[in-house]
Design a protein around this motif. Structure first.
Motif, short mmCIF file in Angstrom:
data_model
loop_
_atom_site.label_atom_id
_atom_site.label_comp_id
_atom_site.label_asym_id
_atom_site.label_seq_id
_atom_site.Cartn_x
_atom_site.Cartn_y
_atom_site.Cartn_z
N ALA A 1 9.77 -3.73 11.22
CA ALA A 1 8.39 -4.19 11.40
C ALA A 1 7.84 -3.67 12.71
CB ALA A 1 8.34 -5.71 11.37
N ASP A 2 6.52 -3.43 12.73
CA ASP A 2 5.82 -3.06 13.96
C ASP A 2 6.53 -1.94 14.72
OD1 ASP A 2 4.16 -3.05 16.19
OD2 ASP A 2 5.04 -4.88 17.06
N PRO A 3 6.57 -0.75 14.15
CA PRO A 3 7.32 0.36 14.78
C PRO A 3 6.68 0.86 16.07
CG PRO A 3 6.06 1.18 12.91
CD PRO A 3 5.96 -0.32 12.87
N THR A 4 7.51 1.23 17.02
CA THR A 4 7.05 1.89 18.24
C THR A 4 6.74 3.35 17.91
OG1 THR A 4 9.27 2.57 18.88
CG2 THR A 4 8.52 0.40 19.65
N ALA A 5 6.19 4.07 18.88
CA ALA A 5 5.85 5.48 18.66
C ALA A 5 7.11 6.29 18.34
CB ALA A 5 5.15 6.04 19.90
N GLU A 6 8.20 5.99 19.01
CA GLU A 6 9.44 6.74 18.76
C GLU A 6 9.99 6.41 17.39
OE1 GLU A 6 13.38 8.14 21.19
OE2 GLU A 6 12.59 6.13 21.60
N GLU A 7 9.92 5.14 16.99
CA GLU A 7 10.40 4.76 15.66
C GLU A 7 9.54 5.41 14.57
OE1 GLU A 7 12.34 0.37 16.71
OE2 GLU A 7 10.24 0.54 16.15
N GLU A 8 8.25 5.54 14.81
CA GLU A 8 7.38 6.22 13.86
C GLU A 8 7.79 7.68 13.67
OE1 GLU A 8 3.10 3.83 14.31
OE2 GLU A 8 3.41 5.76 15.32
N ARG A 9 8.14 8.33 14.77
CA ARG A 9 8.52 9.75 14.70
C ARG A 9 9.82 9.95 13.92
NH1 ARG A 9 6.58 9.77 20.13
NH2 ARG A 9 8.69 9.42 20.92
N LEU A 10 10.72 8.99 14.02
CA LEU A 10 12.04 9.13 13.40
C LEU A 10 12.09 8.57 11.98
CD1 LEU A 10 14.24 8.06 16.46
CD2 LEU A 10 13.82 10.38 15.65
N ALA A 11 11.09 7.81 11.58
CA ALA A 11 11.10 7.14 10.28
C ALA A 11 10.93 8.13 9.14
CB ALA A 11 9.98 6.10 10.23
N THR A 12 11.42 7.75 7.97
CA THR A 12 11.26 8.57 6.77
C THR A 12 10.03 8.16 5.97
OG1 THR A 12 12.76 7.08 5.56
CG2 THR A 12 13.73 9.03 6.58
N ALA A 13 9.42 7.03 6.35
CA ALA A 13 8.19 6.59 5.69
C ALA A 13 7.56 5.48 6.52
CB ALA A 13 8.45 6.10 4.27
N ARG A 14 6.24 5.32 6.36
CA ARG A 14 5.51 4.22 7.00
C ARG A 14 4.64 3.53 5.96
NH1 ARG A 14 2.41 6.80 11.89
NH2 ARG A 14 2.77 8.75 10.77
N LEU A 15 4.41 2.25 6.18
CA LEU A 15 3.63 1.47 5.23
C LEU A 15 2.86 0.39 5.97
CD1 LEU A 15 3.24 0.71 2.07
CD2 LEU A 15 4.91 -1.07 2.56
N THR A 16 1.58 0.22 5.61
CA THR A 16 0.76 -0.84 6.20
C THR A 16 0.20 -1.71 5.08
OG1 THR A 16 0.13 0.53 8.09
CG2 THR A 16 -1.22 -1.39 7.65
N VAL A 17 0.41 -3.02 5.19
CA VAL A 17 -0.10 -3.98 4.21
C VAL A 17 -1.14 -4.85 4.89
CG1 VAL A 17 0.47 -5.86 2.62
CG2 VAL A 17 2.13 -4.03 3.02
N VAL A 18 -2.32 -4.96 4.29
CA VAL A 18 -3.40 -5.79 4.84
C VAL A 18 -3.61 -6.98 3.91
CG1 VAL A 18 -5.78 -5.88 5.64
CG2 VAL A 18 -4.49 -3.75 5.83
N THR A 19 -3.53 -8.19 4.47
CA THR A 19 -3.70 -9.40 3.67
C THR A 19 -4.77 -10.30 4.29
OG1 THR A 19 -1.88 -10.45 4.87
CG2 THR A 19 -1.34 -9.42 2.79
N ASN A 20 -5.39 -11.13 3.44
CA ASN A 20 -6.34 -12.14 3.88
C ASN A 20 -5.65 -13.49 3.97
OD1 ASN A 20 -8.59 -10.49 4.14
ND2 ASN A 20 -9.17 -10.72 1.99
N GLU A 21 -6.38 -14.50 4.48
CA GLU A 21 -5.76 -15.82 4.63
C GLU A 21 -5.48 -16.49 3.29
OE1 GLU A 21 -10.13 -16.67 5.79
OE2 GLU A 21 -8.77 -14.97 5.73
N ASP A 22 -6.13 -16.04 2.22
CA ASP A 22 -5.86 -16.60 0.90
C ASP A 22 -4.65 -15.95 0.24
OD1 ASP A 22 -6.86 -14.13 0.30
OD2 ASP A 22 -8.65 -14.85 -0.76
N GLY A 23 -3.97 -15.07 0.99
CA GLY A 23 -2.78 -14.43 0.48
C GLY A 23 -3.05 -13.18 -0.34
N ARG A 24 -4.31 -12.83 -0.50
CA ARG A 24 -4.65 -11.66 -1.30
C ARG A 24 -4.36 -10.37 -0.52
NH1 ARG A 24 -9.28 -8.44 -2.03
NH2 ARG A 24 -10.47 -9.72 -0.56
N VAL A 25 -3.74 -9.42 -1.18
CA VAL A 25 -3.50 -8.10 -0.60
C VAL A 25 -4.76 -7.27 -0.80
CG1 VAL A 25 -2.12 -6.00 -0.67
CG2 VAL A 25 -1.02 -8.22 -1.03
N CYS A 26 -5.41 -6.87 0.28
CA CYS A 26 -6.65 -6.09 0.13
C CYS A 26 -6.44 -4.61 0.43
CB CYS A 26 -7.77 -6.66 1.01
SG CYS A 26 -7.34 -6.99 2.72
N SER A 27 -5.25 -4.24 0.90
CA SER A 27 -4.98 -2.82 1.12
C SER A 27 -3.49 -2.59 1.31
CB SER A 27 -5.74 -2.32 2.36
OG SER A 27 -5.43 -0.96 2.62
#
Length: 274
Positions: free
Chosen positions: A208-234
């Motif tokens: 979770a919450d990767p640093t810049a170095e972790e981003e460079r070394l990662a094989t993938a990145r993912l961002t999930v955006v949710t609202n307070e009602d639990g709905r995934v909006c992105s």
């Protein structure tokens, strides 16, 4: 010795920590960095906020201007986000026009505004077909250490909640706008979207919450955006290692917890200054 190992073999250096279920900065794998929010940081803006996510720092200023509604949407106003990643925040960015990452971040913010219903553009209309508000939301990264999308989303939300607009009417005889700076009102915030970003290590380990170095070394990145009602909006995943449905659901659950924590943080900060 450790510094030399990190520089020569950064991937193996990180793997040595991950084998012990921890990270070089001392965090556990699903742990987010310390998050702080400062409201009203820019006195000349109509709304502003500064967010620190670990060492990543983003400031957002909202500037409201009167505009004519578009012909296609005469009863709506405008929200225009812009993300700036200047060289001062990291040596990986260069002077000149916005780079690919800054452009992608700006589009990401525009998509969140539209999909999350954080603000109804109809509420920015002053008089249908004649006058509306245009909110320019400028987000600048002051210090980049990874996960700028989470920091930008939080800074935008906090700045919008801090925004106050003067009362405006349209003169019936002249058609000119009349602004009453003595009377101001806040925006009608509908939802509270919060982004939670993760990276994949060695196609299986989730951080979770990767640093810049972790981003460079990662094989993938993912961002999930949710609202307070639990709905995934992105869900934003720019390529990389595919994730199973089970892994994705795990990240969505973590994102929902992060949304609640961050929403409570913003409300606490706002209450402390009112």
């Amino acid at each position: 010795m450790a510094a030399g190992f990190k520089m020569a073999e950064p991937l193996e250096y990180h793997r040595s920590f991950l084998k012990e279920n921890c990270r070089p900065d001392g965090r556990e794998l699903p742990e987010f960095r310390t998050t702080t929010v400062n409201i009203g940081s820019i006195s000349t803006a109509d709304g502003s906020a500064l967010v620190k996510l670990g060492n990543t720092t983003v400031i957002c200023g909202v500037k409201a201007e009167l505009a004519n509604p578009s012909v296609e949407a005469p009863g709506k106003g405008f929200i225009v986000p812009n993300v700036d990643l200047p060289p001062l925040c990291s040596s990986q960015f260069r002077p000149g026009p916005p780079g690919e990452q800054a452009q992608a971040a700006s589009q990401f913010m525009a998509d969140i505004i539209e999909s999350s219903e954080v603000l109804q553009t109809e509420d920015l209309c002053i008089e249908r077909g004649k006058l509306s508000w245009s909110l320019y939301c400028d987000l600048m990264c002051l210090d980049y250490d990874g996960n700028v999308l989470d920091a930008c989303t939080l800074a935008l939300l906090a700045a919008l909640k801090n925004t106050n607009l003067p009362e405006v009417s349209v003169n019936g005889e002249t058609g000119a706008p009349q602004v009453d700076l003595g009377k101001r009102r806040g925006l009608k915030i509908g939802q509270h979207p919060v982004a939670a970003s993760f990276c994949v290590f060695d196609e299986a380990i989730l951080l979770a919450d990767p640093t810049a170095e972790e981003e460079r070394l990662a094989t993938a990145r993912l961002t999930v955006v949710t609202n307070e009602d639990g709905r995934v909006c992105s869900v934003h995943k720019p390529g990389g290692t595919p994730l199973s449905g089970e892994k994705l659901q795990e990240l969505i659950s973590r994102a929902a917890v992060r949304q609640k924590e961050t929403h409570e943080l913003i409300d606490k900060v706002i209450k402390s200054i009112t």
